[in-house]
Design a protein around this motif. Structure first.
Motif, mmCIF file in Angstrom:
data_model
loop_
_atom_site.group_PDB
_atom_site.id
_atom_site.type_symbol
_atom_site.label_atom_id
_atom_site.label_comp_id
_atom_site.label_asym_id
_atom_site.label_seq_id
_atom_site.Cartn_x
_atom_site.Cartn_y
_atom_site.Cartn_z
ATOM 1 N N THR A 1 0.812 -1.225 0.000
ATOM 2 C CA THR A 1 0.000 0.000 0.000
ATOM 3 C C THR A 1 0.845 1.275 0.000
ATOM 4 O OG1 THR A 1 -0.145 -0.066 2.414
ATOM 5 C CG2 THR A 1 -1.931 -1.120 1.163
ATOM 6 N N SER A 2 2.170 1.137 -0.064
ATOM 7 C CA SER A 2 3.047 2.306 -0.001
ATOM 8 C C SER A 2 4.046 2.311 -1.152
ATOM 9 C CB SER A 2 3.802 2.351 1.331
ATOM 10 O OG SER A 2 4.764 3.398 1.324
ATOM 11 N N PRO A 3 3.796 3.085 -2.200
ATOM 12 C CA PRO A 3 4.781 3.187 -3.293
ATOM 13 C C PRO A 3 6.158 3.635 -2.812
ATOM 14 C CG PRO A 3 2.676 4.114 -3.981
ATOM 15 C CD PRO A 3 2.558 3.830 -2.513
ATOM 16 N N ALA A 4 6.218 4.479 -1.798
ATOM 17 C CA ALA A 4 7.509 4.946 -1.293
ATOM 18 C C ALA A 4 8.306 3.796 -0.671
ATOM 19 C CB ALA A 4 7.297 6.052 -0.262
ATOM 20 N N ILE A 5 7.633 2.972 0.141
ATOM 21 C CA ILE A 5 8.314 1.823 0.745
ATOM 22 C C ILE A 5 8.723 0.833 -0.336
ATOM 23 C CG2 ILE A 5 8.001 -0.175 2.252
ATOM 24 C CD1 ILE A 5 6.264 1.547 4.059
ATOM 25 N N GLN A 6 7.861 0.608 -1.311
ATOM 26 C CA GLN A 6 8.193 -0.294 -2.410
ATOM 27 C C GLN A 6 9.463 0.158 -3.124
ATOM 28 O OE1 GLN A 6 4.533 -0.090 -4.640
ATOM 29 N NE2 GLN A 6 3.805 -2.052 -3.841
ATOM 30 N N GLU A 7 9.561 1.440 -3.408
ATOM 31 C CA GLU A 7 10.733 1.959 -4.119
ATOM 32 C C GLU A 7 11.990 1.831 -3.266
ATOM 33 O OE1 GLU A 7 12.705 3.773 -7.426
ATOM 34 O OE2 GLU A 7 10.840 2.654 -7.134
ATOM 35 N N GLU A 8 11.901 2.146 -1.977
ATOM 36 C CA GLU A 8 13.055 2.034 -1.086
ATOM 37 C C GLU A 8 13.553 0.596 -1.009
ATOM 38 O OE1 GLU A 8 11.834 3.526 2.665
ATOM 39 O OE2 GLU A 8 11.590 5.603 1.977
ATOM 40 N N LEU A 9 12.631 -0.348 -0.848
ATOM 41 C CA LEU A 9 13.016 -1.756 -0.744
ATOM 42 C C LEU A 9 13.595 -2.266 -2.057
ATOM 43 C CD1 LEU A 9 10.010 -3.230 1.289
ATOM 44 C CD2 LEU A 9 12.319 -2.747 2.126
ATOM 45 N N SER A 10 13.001 -1.860 -3.171
ATOM 46 C CA SER A 10 13.477 -2.300 -4.480
ATOM 47 C C SER A 10 14.915 -1.848 -4.716
ATOM 48 C CB SER A 10 12.556 -1.757 -5.579
ATOM 49 O OG SER A 10 13.019 -2.138 -6.861
ATOM 50 N N ILE A 11 15.198 -0.581 -4.447
ATOM 51 C CA ILE A 11 16.543 -0.042 -4.661
ATOM 52 C C ILE A 11 17.547 -0.710 -3.723
ATOM 53 C CG2 ILE A 11 17.969 2.025 -4.419
ATOM 54 C CD1 ILE A 11 15.528 3.649 -5.370
ATOM 55 N N ALA A 12 17.172 -0.899 -2.460
ATOM 56 C CA ALA A 12 18.082 -1.505 -1.484
ATOM 57 C C ALA A 12 18.399 -2.948 -1.855
ATOM 58 C CB ALA A 12 17.470 -1.437 -0.087
ATOM 59 N N ALA A 13 17.390 -3.695 -2.312
ATOM 60 C CA ALA A 13 17.612 -5.093 -2.685
ATOM 61 C C ALA A 13 18.536 -5.200 -3.891
ATOM 62 C CB ALA A 13 16.276 -5.772 -2.975
ATOM 63 N N LYS A 14 18.310 -4.375 -4.913
ATOM 64 C CA LYS A 14 19.165 -4.396 -6.098
ATOM 65 C C LYS A 14 20.608 -4.031 -5.750
ATOM 66 C CE LYS A 14 15.934 -3.413 -9.887
ATOM 67 N NZ LYS A 14 15.611 -2.433 -10.948
ATOM 68 N N THR A 15 20.765 -3.037 -4.908
ATOM 69 C CA THR A 15 22.105 -2.604 -4.525
ATOM 70 C C THR A 15 22.851 -3.709 -3.791
ATOM 71 O OG1 THR A 15 21.382 -0.297 -4.358
ATOM 72 C CG2 THR A 15 23.419 -0.896 -3.220
ATOM 73 N N ARG A 16 22.179 -4.375 -2.863
ATOM 74 C CA ARG A 16 22.828 -5.460 -2.120
ATOM 75 C C ARG A 16 23.147 -6.638 -3.038
ATOM 76 N NH1 ARG A 16 24.391 -6.773 2.724
ATOM 77 N NH2 ARG A 16 24.241 -8.913 3.476
ATOM 78 N N PHE A 17 22.264 -6.932 -3.964
ATOM 79 C CA PHE A 17 22.534 -8.000 -4.932
ATOM 80 C C PHE A 17 23.814 -7.721 -5.716
ATOM 81 C CE2 PHE A 17 22.260 -8.580 -9.539
ATOM 82 C CZ PHE A 17 22.488 -9.946 -9.608
ATOM 83 N N LYS A 18 23.940 -6.510 -6.237
ATOM 84 C CA LYS A 18 25.099 -6.185 -7.072
ATOM 85 C C LYS A 18 26.395 -6.240 -6.279
ATOM 86 C CE LYS A 18 22.535 -3.207 -10.275
ATOM 87 N NZ LYS A 18 22.320 -1.812 -10.747
ATOM 88 N N THR A 19 26.309 -6.004 -4.985
ATOM 89 C CA THR A 19 27.503 -5.998 -4.147
ATOM 90 C C THR A 19 27.938 -7.406 -3.749
ATOM 91 O OG1 THR A 19 26.826 -3.854 -3.243
ATOM 92 C CG2 THR A 19 28.508 -5.068 -2.019
ATOM 93 N N HIS A 20 26.975 -8.314 -3.522
ATOM 94 C CA HIS A 20 27.305 -9.599 -2.899
ATOM 95 C C HIS A 20 26.905 -10.850 -3.703
ATOM 96 C CE1 HIS A 20 28.366 -7.684 0.920
ATOM 97 N NE2 HIS A 20 27.280 -6.943 0.798
ATOM 98 N N TYR A 21 25.999 -10.744 -4.666
ATOM 99 C CA TYR A 21 25.378 -11.962 -5.183
ATOM 100 C C TYR A 21 25.339 -12.068 -6.707
ATOM 101 C CZ TYR A 21 23.890 -12.285 -0.333
ATOM 102 O OH TYR A 21 23.884 -12.352 1.036
ATOM 103 N N THR A 22 26.380 -11.613 -7.397
ATOM 104 C CA THR A 22 26.415 -11.768 -8.854
ATOM 105 C C THR A 22 26.943 -13.153 -9.220
ATOM 106 O OG1 THR A 22 28.667 -10.916 -9.085
ATOM 107 C CG2 THR A 22 26.862 -9.303 -9.125
ATOM 108 N N TRP A 23 26.459 -13.678 -10.338
ATOM 109 C CA TRP A 23 26.907 -15.005 -10.760
ATOM 110 C C TRP A 23 28.387 -15.020 -11.135
ATOM 111 C CZ3 TRP A 23 25.154 -19.259 -9.298
ATOM 112 C CH2 TRP A 23 23.792 -19.505 -9.159
ATOM 113 N N ASP A 24 28.900 -13.943 -11.681
ATOM 114 C CA ASP A 24 30.324 -13.913 -12.031
ATOM 115 C C ASP A 24 31.182 -14.157 -10.790
ATOM 116 O OD1 ASP A 24 29.931 -13.531 -14.701
ATOM 117 O OD2 ASP A 24 30.288 -11.365 -14.673
ATOM 118 N N GLY A 25 30.825 -13.489 -9.700
ATOM 119 C CA GLY A 25 31.572 -13.683 -8.464
ATOM 120 C C GLY A 25 31.407 -15.077 -7.903
#
Length: 369
Positions: A324-348
């Protein structure tokens, strides 16, 4: 090198199979001769994405919920012992029983221990004892261990006195995919899980009925064998127009689209380490509501998702807070993508597996004086 303990290559069954679809071609690119052992009904040999450099070898086993892993693991180990590869990558501690055979043939083994299988509710008491014995055999006979989460590594240090390599799972970033027909971007709740008790399936199915009063709810998964959870999912989807049960999806584009456009993705897995579905949801920017466990907390970090207790009321509360909160959705989406790129790429991830396999081989070579 040989890969044992999965349903084969290419296969879309679960986390191990997802990893093999990435690791095997990566190693082939790096000059490795790769053989993957497979179950006859577990592979998609005509998959257009199949890498022809990766050899798939079918073996025999008993098609049984309790015996398939052990029997297919045994026949794969026998074949590996005959072929004498430089190293074997073994998935699942149930195959620990066959590691002495590989060791006798001087084949070093790198074992991904997976989660703590002997704590899973889906197994009988006998099944849990078998996994616990397999883990003990793995700790004794594996050349090298791989843990997909730091919490799993800590458990093995405390209970088996064993150390190893931390290598999580990876995920795939994707272009923007078309939304599933009939759904609206960021306006539906999603669950993706195998239908077993430790994935909080019963609690989410109950929560889904309440959530469907105001939102569409999409459920992806099944037990693979039928049963109570499948019957319940079918019943609530039949009785509630806004609940959509899709069963098990083999189409990655469709599954990735569901994560990409979800208003809230509920991740209820409670036993295991780094879960591939959670990592993939992060890579696609899904706003995540997860069951509060040490493993999910480790993967999501401090701001990658909303953590809830495993009750229907708490699941409803967490999902409603996000959806029910577009703002929370956007915050969580950005945070999840950022953490993925830092720790969980297939190349690594793949590079770390190559390092572990190379280290296992090097450890068996005679030391030069």
């Amino acid at each position: 090198m040989a890969i044992l303990g999965t349903r084969g290559y290419p296969s879309y069954y679960g986390g191990f199979e997802t990893a093999v679809r990435r690791i095997a071609p990566y190693l082939a690119d790096r000059g490795w001769d790769v053989t993957v052992y497979a179950r006859p009904d577990g592979v998609v040999m005509d998959d257009p994405l199949r890498d022809p450099r990766v050899r798939t070898v079918l073996t025999r086993g008993l098609e049984s919920r309790s015996l398939s892993t052990l029997t297919y693991g045994f026949t794969s180990a026998l074949s590996t012992a005959r072929r004498r590869p430089d190293v074997a990558l073994v998935m699942n501690v149930a195959n620990g029983f066959w590691l002495p055979l590989l060791r006798t043939m001087r084949i070093p083994s790198v074992v991904n221990v997976d989660g703590i299988e002997w704590e899973r509710d889906k197994w009988s008491p006998l099944g849990r004892r078998v996994f616990r014995m397999g883990a003990s055999m793995t700790a004794t006979h594996a050349s090298r261990l791989v843990f997909d989460a730091e919490a799993i590594a800590a458990h093995w240090r405390d209970n088996f006195g064993a150390d190893g390599d931390f290598i999580p799972y990876g995920g795939d970033e994707r272009e923007q995919l078309p939304i599933e027909p009939g759904l609206q971007h960021r306006e539906y709740a999603l669950m993706v899980a195998r239908f077993v008790p430790e994935n909080t399936v019963a609690e989410f199915l109950e929560a889904a009925v309440t959530l469907s009063e105001n939102h569409d709810v999409v459920i992806v998964g099944s037990s693979g064998y039928g049963g109570e959870f499948d019957d319940k999912a079918a019943a609530i989807a039949r009785d509630h127009d806004r609940i959509h049960w899709l069963g098990h999806l083999r189409d990655d584009d469709r599954l990735h689209s569901l994560w990409q456009h979800a208003g809230a993705y509920f991740h209820g897995h409670s036993v295991g380490g780094t879960n591939p579905a959670l990592v993939q949801a992060m890579a696609l920017g899904a706003p995540i509501v997860a069951r509060e466990t040490v493993y999910n907390s480790e993967v999501l970090g401090t701001d990658g998702g909303v953590l809830v207790h495993p009750t229907p009321d708490e699941i409803v509360r967490g999902v409603e807070k996000v959806i029910t909160s577009p703002a929370i959705q956007e915050e969580l989406s950005i945070a999840a993508k950022t953490r993925f790129k830092t720790h969980y790429t297939w190349d690594g991830v793949c590079a770390a597996y190559e390092d572990s396999l190379t280290a296992a081989i090097d450890a068996t070579r005679p030391k030069q004086r």
